[in-house]
Design a protein around this motif. Sequence first.
Motif, PDB file in Angstrom:
ATOM      1  N   ALA A  30     -19.745  23.096 -19.348  1.00 54.08           N
ATOM      2  CA  ALA A  30     -18.990  22.296 -18.378  1.00 54.08           C
ATOM      3  C   ALA A  30     -18.962  20.828 -18.786  1.00 54.08           C
ATOM      4  O   ALA A  30     -17.990  20.118 -18.506  1.00 54.08           O
ATOM      5  CB  ALA A  30     -19.617  22.459 -16.992  1.00 54.08           C
ATOM      6  N   LEU A  31     -20.020  20.378 -19.455  1.00 54.66           N
ATOM      7  CA  LEU A  31     -20.134  18.950 -19.776  1.00 54.66           C
ATOM      8  C   LEU A  31     -19.489  18.568 -21.099  1.00 54.66           C
ATOM      9  O   LEU A  31     -19.223  17.390 -21.341  1.00 54.66           O
ATOM     10  CB  LEU A  31     -21.611  18.538 -19.784  1.00 54.66           C
ATOM     11  CG  LEU A  31     -22.235  18.412 -18.394  1.00 54.66           C
ATOM     12  CD1 LEU A  31     -23.747  18.384 -18.477  1.00 54.66           C
ATOM     13  CD2 LEU A  31     -21.729  17.150 -17.704  1.00 54.66           C
ATOM     14  N   GLY A  35     -17.647  14.681 -22.796  1.00 51.77           N
ATOM     15  CA  GLY A  35     -18.280  13.872 -23.830  1.00 51.77           C
ATOM     16  C   GLY A  35     -19.797  13.915 -23.803  1.00 51.77           C
ATOM     17  O   GLY A  35     -20.462  12.977 -24.242  1.00 51.77           O
ATOM     18  N   VAL A  36     -20.344  15.008 -23.291  1.00 50.70           N
ATOM     19  CA  VAL A  36     -21.803  15.156 -23.264  1.00 50.70           C
ATOM     20  C   VAL A  36     -22.186  16.323 -24.171  1.00 50.70           C
ATOM     21  O   VAL A  36     -21.647  17.426 -24.025  1.00 50.70           O
ATOM     22  CB  VAL A  36     -22.315  15.447 -21.831  1.00 50.70           C
ATOM     23  CG1 VAL A  36     -23.812  15.723 -21.833  1.00 50.70           C
ATOM     24  CG2 VAL A  36     -21.973  14.293 -20.899  1.00 50.70           C
ATOM     25  N   SER A  37     -23.094  16.077 -25.116  1.00 52.37           N
ATOM     26  CA  SER A  37     -23.601  17.194 -25.911  1.00 52.37           C
ATOM     27  C   SER A  37     -25.006  17.504 -25.420  1.00 52.37           C
ATOM     28  O   SER A  37     -25.883  16.656 -25.404  1.00 52.37           O
ATOM     29  CB  SER A  37     -23.579  16.861 -27.406  1.00 52.37           C
ATOM     30  OG  SER A  37     -24.808  16.362 -27.826  1.00 52.37           O
ATOM     31  N   MET A  38     -25.170  18.737 -24.944  1.00 52.23           N
ATOM     32  CA  MET A  38     -26.418  19.099 -24.265  1.00 52.23           C
ATOM     33  C   MET A  38     -27.122  20.227 -24.992  1.00 52.23           C
ATOM     34  O   MET A  38     -26.499  21.226 -25.366  1.00 52.23           O
ATOM     35  CB  MET A  38     -26.086  19.543 -22.826  1.00 52.23           C
ATOM     36  CG  MET A  38     -27.291  19.949 -22.002  1.00 52.23           C
ATOM     37  SD  MET A  38     -26.799  20.318 -20.298  1.00 52.23           S
ATOM     38  CE  MET A  38     -27.065  18.732 -19.529  1.00 52.23           C
ATOM     39  N   VAL A 462     -14.010  26.031  -6.959  1.00 52.89           N
ATOM     40  CA  VAL A 462     -15.454  26.297  -6.907  1.00 52.89           C
ATOM     41  C   VAL A 462     -16.077  26.264  -8.306  1.00 52.89           C
ATOM     42  O   VAL A 462     -17.222  26.650  -8.493  1.00 52.89           O
ATOM     43  CB  VAL A 462     -15.770  27.665  -6.237  1.00 52.89           C
ATOM     44  CG1 VAL A 462     -15.493  27.613  -4.745  1.00 52.89           C
ATOM     45  CG2 VAL A 462     -14.983  28.790  -6.898  1.00 52.89           C
ATOM     46  N   GLY A 463     -15.310  25.792  -9.278  1.00 54.61           N
ATOM     47  CA  GLY A 463     -15.811  25.707 -10.645  1.00 54.61           C
ATOM     48  C   GLY A 463     -16.588  24.413 -10.861  1.00 54.61           C
ATOM     49  O   GLY A 463     -16.970  23.734  -9.911  1.00 54.61           O
ATOM     50  N   TRP A 464     -16.752  24.059 -12.128  1.00 49.10           N
ATOM     51  CA  TRP A 464     -17.610  22.936 -12.481  1.00 49.10           C
ATOM     52  C   TRP A 464     -16.873  21.624 -12.692  1.00 49.10           C
ATOM     53  O   TRP A 464     -17.515  20.590 -12.900  1.00 49.10           O
ATOM     54  CB  TRP A 464     -18.394  23.277 -13.753  1.00 49.10           C
ATOM     55  CG  TRP A 464     -19.653  23.998 -13.438  1.00 49.10           C
ATOM     56  CD1 TRP A 464     -19.900  25.339 -13.576  1.00 49.10           C
ATOM     57  CD2 TRP A 464     -20.853  23.427 -12.902  1.00 49.10           C
ATOM     58  NE1 TRP A 464     -21.175  25.630 -13.157  1.00 49.10           N
ATOM     59  CE2 TRP A 464     -21.780  24.470 -12.741  1.00 49.10           C
ATOM     60  CE3 TRP A 464     -21.234  22.132 -12.545  1.00 49.10           C
ATOM     61  CZ2 TRP A 464     -23.063  24.271 -12.243  1.00 49.10           C
ATOM     62  CZ3 TRP A 464     -22.521  21.931 -12.037  1.00 49.10           C
ATOM     63  CH2 TRP A 464     -23.405  22.988 -11.895  1.00 49.10           C
ATOM     64  N   SER A 465     -15.507  21.631 -12.660  1.00 50.86           N
ATOM     65  CA  SER A 465     -14.818  20.446 -13.192  1.00 50.86           C
ATOM     66  C   SER A 465     -15.189  19.159 -12.464  1.00 50.86           C
ATOM     67  O   SER A 465     -15.456  18.138 -13.104  1.00 50.86           O
ATOM     68  CB  SER A 465     -13.310  20.678 -13.205  1.00 50.86           C
ATOM     69  OG  SER A 465     -12.892  21.027 -11.917  1.00 50.86           O
ATOM     70  N   VAL A 466     -15.269  19.196 -11.135  1.00 47.55           N
ATOM     71  CA  VAL A 466     -15.584  17.970 -10.392  1.00 47.55           C
ATOM     72  C   VAL A 466     -17.043  17.551 -10.643  1.00 47.55           C
ATOM     73  O   VAL A 466     -17.343  16.386 -10.957  1.00 47.55           O
ATOM     74  CB  VAL A 466     -15.342  18.176  -8.873  1.00 47.55           C
ATOM     75  CG1 VAL A 466     -15.788  16.952  -8.091  1.00 47.55           C
ATOM     76  CG2 VAL A 466     -13.868  18.473  -8.620  1.00 47.55           C
TER      77      VAL A 466
END
Length: 482
Positions: A30-31, A35-38, A462-466
């Motif tokens: 989702a991230l 621009g997040v590498s997790m 209900v997904g992760w986008s927000v």
Amino acid sequence: MTAVLSVASECAPLVKTGGLADVVGALPEALRPEGVSMRVLLPGYPAVLEALETGATAVMTENDLFGGPARVLAGRAAELDLLVLDAPHLYERAGSIYLGPDGRDWPDNPQRFAALSWIAARIAAEGIAPGGESWRPDTLHCHDWQAGLAPDYLAQMSGGANVRTVMTVHNIAFQGLFEPHLIEALRLPRHRFTTEGFEYYGRVSALKAGLVAADRLTTVSPTYAAELLRPDFGMGLDGVLRARRRALTGILNGIDETAWSPASDPHIARTYRLPARKRPNKAALQAEMGLPDAPGPLCCVVSRLTDQKGIDLLLEALPALLDRGGQLALLGSGDPALERALREAAHDPNVSVRIGYDEALSHRLIAGADAILVPSRFEPCGLTQLYGLRYGTVPLVALTGGLADTVIHASPAAIDRGVATGVQFHPVDAAPLAVALDRLCDLYARPDIWAQMQRNAMKQPVGWSVSAKAYAALYRDATAEA
Ligand code: ADP
């Protein structure tokens, strides 16, 4: 790119006991667009080590990590970039990840999760070089008490000051308590065994350690964030959180919209895009669960069976549903007394109970039922009501935590405006729940209103986008502040 190390004791689909695993498993993907590498650091339970694809390499070692040698493997599994703490003396055992064969916590749980937190801090402070390329997180994201000691450990290490820390509370009921004689053995600074530090009524709380030491605090819904500041929800940590209220935000969990999609779900009898096409799944579920046809709504529950989940209230209120021709199909496991009471209730031909954990059946229940019941006494976010929304399965929920934030109650005004998605009840007790079940039956008897609610539910995001944007902003802000 912001680099984040996420640290947790479970991660779907590799190892899961509850919603924590779903969130930890979903965040990296989702991230990525934000621009997040997790990378995710997990304990090396047998199931996690077995899932690692070939080519995993050791990126850190420790000769004696609380009683035995340990190493960190960097590798991939289930499309996740993982760091796995391979420490056989801590994790190589059969049974549940938290409980021994006697059903009680493993006696060395303090060591098992202090080790995870220690290694998280070392990776953050020193960096690693998987595949020869160096990597170091800007932010250490700690989930629940199992990762709660990491900010304290990080503060002891040179290099630690460059890394920001975020502590997320998935459930304040689990506080990671242990006796203070372990402080030195667990490499904790004794001078922090104070009210301002990690002391909690004479014991150590790993969760409190994280709550006082992390730069930012989050929990999994805005309403739960507000509730946590109150004595009736904070479980003894509300004072700590009130003192840090400006660091605390509530970010709603999303669901995995690929795994939970009625249009492509491989587990269900008939996939569908419109609520009107859901019907064959109900008939299939009734057949599978041994339920007859009935005039009222078929309600499902998928839940851990603990006091939190209000299943005892449901048993008390159940006649309100059954008297109206409704039905209950429940899947869950946990408290033996609740399991017994449910088996007893299942003597009614319109009640069917499966004790156990069954991912595929959980999909068939949510697709096949008309409504999903979540009568929790408290619920940090809750996922099953979100699955219900996505599948046009009307949620009936307690007005608390994430349940309050994700369901639009079918008040006359909400129905008039055509926005209702479910039914809420308050206070969380058997009598208000019975009234809500009766209301649900009224709504079900009005096919036009019911169909509108189903359509509203299926349209709700209900997904992760927000929430992914909210986490990415949080990491950025924390780093910018430093
Ligand atoms: P919690 O984390 O408190 O258990 P959540 O609603 O946040 O509650 O998450 C529970 C997750 O576990 C959901 O994905 C739910 O579908 C799943 N789950 C719970 N019990 C079972 C079960 N018996 N069988 C299959 N899945 C279950």
